[in-house]
Design an enzyme around this catalytic site. Structure first.
Site, PDB file in Angstrom:
ATOM      1  N   GLU A  56       0.830  -1.486  -0.058  1.00 50.93           N
ATOM      2  CA  GLU A  56      -0.100  -0.392  -0.028  1.00 50.93           C
ATOM      3  C   GLU A  56       0.841   1.299  -0.150  1.00 50.93           C
ATOM      4  O   GLU A  56       1.826   1.264   0.603  1.00 50.93           O
ATOM      5  CB  GLU A  56      -0.998   0.085   1.153  1.00 50.93           C
ATOM      6  CG  GLU A  56      -1.790  -1.127   1.212  1.00 50.93           C
ATOM      7  CD  GLU A  56      -2.465  -1.501   2.645  1.00 50.93           C
ATOM      8  OE1 GLU A  56      -3.548  -1.883   2.634  1.00 50.93           O
ATOM      9  OE2 GLU A  56      -1.872  -1.177   3.714  1.00 50.93           O
ATOM     10  N   ASP A 227      -7.737  -4.694   8.600  1.00 50.16           N
ATOM     11  CA  ASP A 227      -7.191  -3.563   7.887  1.00 50.16           C
ATOM     12  C   ASP A 227      -7.204  -3.670   6.292  1.00 50.16           C
ATOM     13  O   ASP A 227      -6.415  -3.026   5.628  1.00 50.16           O
ATOM     14  CB  ASP A 227      -5.960  -2.993   8.266  1.00 50.16           C
ATOM     15  CG  ASP A 227      -4.732  -4.128   8.315  1.00 50.16           C
ATOM     16  OD1 ASP A 227      -5.198  -5.287   7.687  1.00 50.16           O
ATOM     17  OD2 ASP A 227      -3.860  -3.699   8.799  1.00 50.16           O
ATOM     18  N   SER A 292      -9.717   0.544  13.481  1.00 45.11           N
ATOM     19  CA  SER A 292      -8.579   0.955  13.242  1.00 45.11           C
ATOM     20  C   SER A 292      -8.101   0.297  11.913  1.00 45.11           C
ATOM     21  O   SER A 292      -7.835  -0.788  11.978  1.00 45.11           O
ATOM     22  CB  SER A 292      -7.435   1.075  14.182  1.00 45.11           C
ATOM     23  OG  SER A 292      -6.204   1.292  13.687  1.00 45.11           O
TER      24      SER A 292
HETATM   25  P1  NAD Z   1       2.044 -10.620  13.238  1.00 40.33           P
HETATM   26  O1  NAD Z   1       1.772 -11.632  12.329  1.00 40.33           O
HETATM   27  O2  NAD Z   1       3.441 -10.176  13.778  1.00 40.33           O
HETATM   28  O3  NAD Z   1       1.244 -10.849  14.751  1.00 40.33           O
HETATM   29  C1  NAD Z   1      -0.200 -11.391  14.707  1.00 40.33           C
HETATM   30  C2  NAD Z   1      -0.470 -12.455  15.555  1.00 40.33           C
HETATM   31  O4  NAD Z   1      -1.777 -13.031  15.633  1.00 40.33           O
HETATM   32  C3  NAD Z   1       0.578 -13.861  15.400  1.00 40.33           C
HETATM   33  O5  NAD Z   1       1.054 -13.957  16.658  1.00 40.33           O
HETATM   34  C4  NAD Z   1      -0.558 -14.871  15.020  1.00 40.33           C
HETATM   35  O6  NAD Z   1      -0.227 -16.268  15.784  1.00 40.33           O
HETATM   36  C5  NAD Z   1      -2.045 -14.364  15.924  1.00 40.33           C
HETATM   37  N1  NAD Z   1      -2.943 -14.840  15.204  1.00 40.33           N
HETATM   38  C6  NAD Z   1      -3.413 -15.040  14.130  1.00 40.33           C
HETATM   39  N2  NAD Z   1      -4.699 -15.748  14.115  1.00 40.33           N
HETATM   40  C7  NAD Z   1      -5.195 -15.669  15.309  1.00 40.33           C
HETATM   41  C8  NAD Z   1      -6.361 -15.989  16.188  1.00 40.33           C
HETATM   42  N3  NAD Z   1      -7.424 -16.402  15.275  1.00 40.33           N
HETATM   43  N4  NAD Z   1      -6.437 -15.819  17.377  1.00 40.33           N
HETATM   44  C9  NAD Z   1      -5.281 -15.552  18.047  1.00 40.33           C
HETATM   45  N5  NAD Z   1      -4.252 -15.178  17.505  1.00 40.33           N
HETATM   46  C10 NAD Z   1      -4.043 -15.154  16.375  1.00 40.33           C
HETATM   47  O7  NAD Z   1       1.404  -8.975  13.117  1.00 40.33           O
HETATM   48  P2  NAD Z   1       1.587  -7.580  13.703  1.00 40.33           P
HETATM   49  O8  NAD Z   1       2.602  -6.967  13.036  1.00 40.33           O
HETATM   50  O9  NAD Z   1       1.304  -7.859  15.062  1.00 40.33           O
HETATM   51  O10 NAD Z   1       0.251  -7.116  13.071  1.00 40.33           O
HETATM   52  C11 NAD Z   1      -1.046  -7.585  13.487  1.00 40.33           C
HETATM   53  C12 NAD Z   1      -2.166  -7.163  12.506  1.00 40.33           C
HETATM   54  O11 NAD Z   1      -2.180  -5.531  12.719  1.00 40.33           O
HETATM   55  C13 NAD Z   1      -2.048  -7.460  11.281  1.00 40.33           C
HETATM   56  O12 NAD Z   1      -3.206  -7.782  10.708  1.00 40.33           O
HETATM   57  C14 NAD Z   1      -1.636  -6.100  10.553  1.00 40.33           C
HETATM   58  O13 NAD Z   1      -1.809  -5.844   9.154  1.00 40.33           O
HETATM   59  C15 NAD Z   1      -2.522  -5.132  11.599  1.00 40.33           C
HETATM   60  N6  NAD Z   1      -1.714  -3.729  11.601  1.00 40.33           N
HETATM   61  C16 NAD Z   1      -2.734  -2.739  11.620  1.00 40.33           C
HETATM   62  C17 NAD Z   1      -2.098  -1.500  11.653  1.00 40.33           C
HETATM   63  C18 NAD Z   1      -3.304  -0.274  11.883  1.00 40.33           C
HETATM   64  O14 NAD Z   1      -2.961   0.850  11.744  1.00 40.33           O
HETATM   65  N7  NAD Z   1      -4.627  -0.773  11.968  1.00 40.33           N
HETATM   66  C19 NAD Z   1      -0.940  -1.171  11.953  1.00 40.33           C
HETATM   67  C20 NAD Z   1      -0.131  -2.118  11.565  1.00 40.33           C
HETATM   68  C21 NAD Z   1      -0.625  -3.644  11.679  1.00 40.33           C
END
Ligand code: NAD
Length: 343
Positions: A56, A227, A292
């Site tokens: 993105e 997101d 968010s």
């Molecule tokens: P990451 O991959 O490091 O961590 C995600 C975690 O979620 C992993 O440890 C995984 O095992 C766990 N998980 C997956 N499915 C699950 C479930 N059903 N129940 C419990 N745990 C589960 O990712 P990250 O960098 O921590 O990002 C997390 C999310 O936040 C991503 O989807 C990312 O796109 C999003 N994000 C959003 C913003 C925003 O501004 N809103 C900013 C950054 C990241």
């Protein structure tokens, strides 16, 4: 010359500043920029979707400074040894278009997402909130916990992740920071009795990591992992009975939890609450949801904060990112008469 903060210097700056102080500083700039919302040129981000994930581009400008961020989202990355989210971004001078500040934004995105969660929670959660439930203990999780401590003084965290190793990592990182961390045996157990629930999971699916039946009166849900089109975390029934708050409605209707609820589903933008234009939480028993997705103005604020914070410090380098011929019309002259190496 363009100022540059790479990963090494970002790590040194955060270590010297403290993560919570950095989140607090960015939160202040986010609040300031949200309170001058009308001065920004806003557009939903441009997304390039592939079977691997999404890439993105997020631009915005306040007519003085232009900012953009490049960010990816690849939920399948950790299984292959890569991170789900990485990013970099820049500030440019609107008057001549030259980039003036370039930075790594993988760490900065985690800090800014936490800062925005803090701004939203301070405005929407019950002020007497004491316990955070974290669903998802990946890269963003510790930053999100620190955000809730900054916003609400919360230092009790109950966490759930489908990956036990991620939970162990979370406890290892948060324990020394003074958090009382409980690792739950299920999402249901983590959420029971919590005041704030942060969902930060990564799965390219219309997932339900938070069913409606788990959500208790007065909870604030900070939903950051949904997101992208086809990527959500909440049971839509939660949204139908909650006050729903978003960043920039045209982008969130495509990418956020509300994507399935149609163009007329009522939402409030966070800036409207921060400026007193519209109410936030209306009762102690109301469920509030911050849907968010991450918006360009927040990255503008984070880059602006970082640029100000590192000015005059050893953590900022100067790099020759832009070709600047002495005669602005003689770009060719630069390659026919190159400066000696090292000059
Ligand atoms: P990451 O991959 O490091 O961590 C995600 C975690 O979620 C992993 O440890 C995984 O095992 C766990 N998980 C997956 N499915 C699950 C479930 N059903 N129940 C419990 N745990 C589960 O990712 P990250 O960098 O921590 O990002 C997390 C999310 O936040 C991503 O989807 C990312 O796109 C999003 N994000 C959003 C913003 C925003 O501004 N809103 C900013 C950054 C990241």
């Amino acid at each position: 010359m363009t100022e540059f903060v790479g990963v090494g210097n970002m790590v040194r700056w955060v270590a010297a500043t403290g993560v919570e102080a950095a989140v607090a500083g960015i939160a202040g700039y986010v609040r300031e920029d949200f309170c001058r919302w009308q001065s920004f040129h806003k557009t939903p981000r441009t997304a390039s979707h592939t079977p691997f994930g999404v890439i993105e581009l997020m631009p915005t400008s306040d007519s003085v400074t232009y900012a953009f961020k490049y960010v990816n989202g690849h939920p399948s990355n950790p299984a292959r040894g890569f991170q789900t989210v990485t990013a970099f971004g820049a500030l440019a001078d609107v008057s001549n278009g030259y980039p003036v500040f370039l930075a790594e934004m993988t760490l900065l995105t985690a800090l800014r997402t936490a800062a925005v969660s803090a701004v939203a929670a301070a405005a929407l959660a019950r002020p007497d909130s004491r316990r955070l439930a974290l669903i998802g203990a990946g890269s963003q999780a510790e930053f999100q916990a620190l955000a809730m401590r900054h916003a609400l003084g919360i230092d009790r965290v109950t966490a759930w992740d489908t990956d036990p190793a991620a939970l162990v990592k979370l406890a290892r990182n948060l324990g020394p920071l003074g958090f009382d961390v409980t690792l739950a045996g299920s999402g249901r157990e983590a959420v029971r009795g919590a005041d704030v629930v942060t969902t930060c999971t990564a799965d390219k699916a219309l997932a339900t990591v938070l069913p409606d039946a788990w959500v208790e009166p007065g909870m604030h849900v900070n939903a950051i992992g949904g997101d992208c089109p086809g990527k959500t975390e909440l049971d839509p029934a939660i949204l139908r009975r909650a006050g729903v708050f978003v960043e920039y409605t045209p982008q969130t209707r495509v990418e956020g939890e509300i994507q399935a609820l149609g163009p007329d589903f009522p939402v409030t933008e966070l800036w409207e609450v921060l400026t007193g234009r519209r109410p936030g939480r209306t009762s102690a028993g109301q469920v509030t949801v911050f849907d968010s997705v991450g918006f360009a103005v927040e990255d503008f604020s984070a880059l602006r904060y970082l640029r100000d914070a590192v000015r005059g410090t050893p953590w900022v380098e100067r790099i020759d990112l832009v070709a600047e011929p002495e005669d602005p019309k003689d770009l060719f002259g630069m390659v026919t008469a190159p400066s000696p190496i090292g000059a």
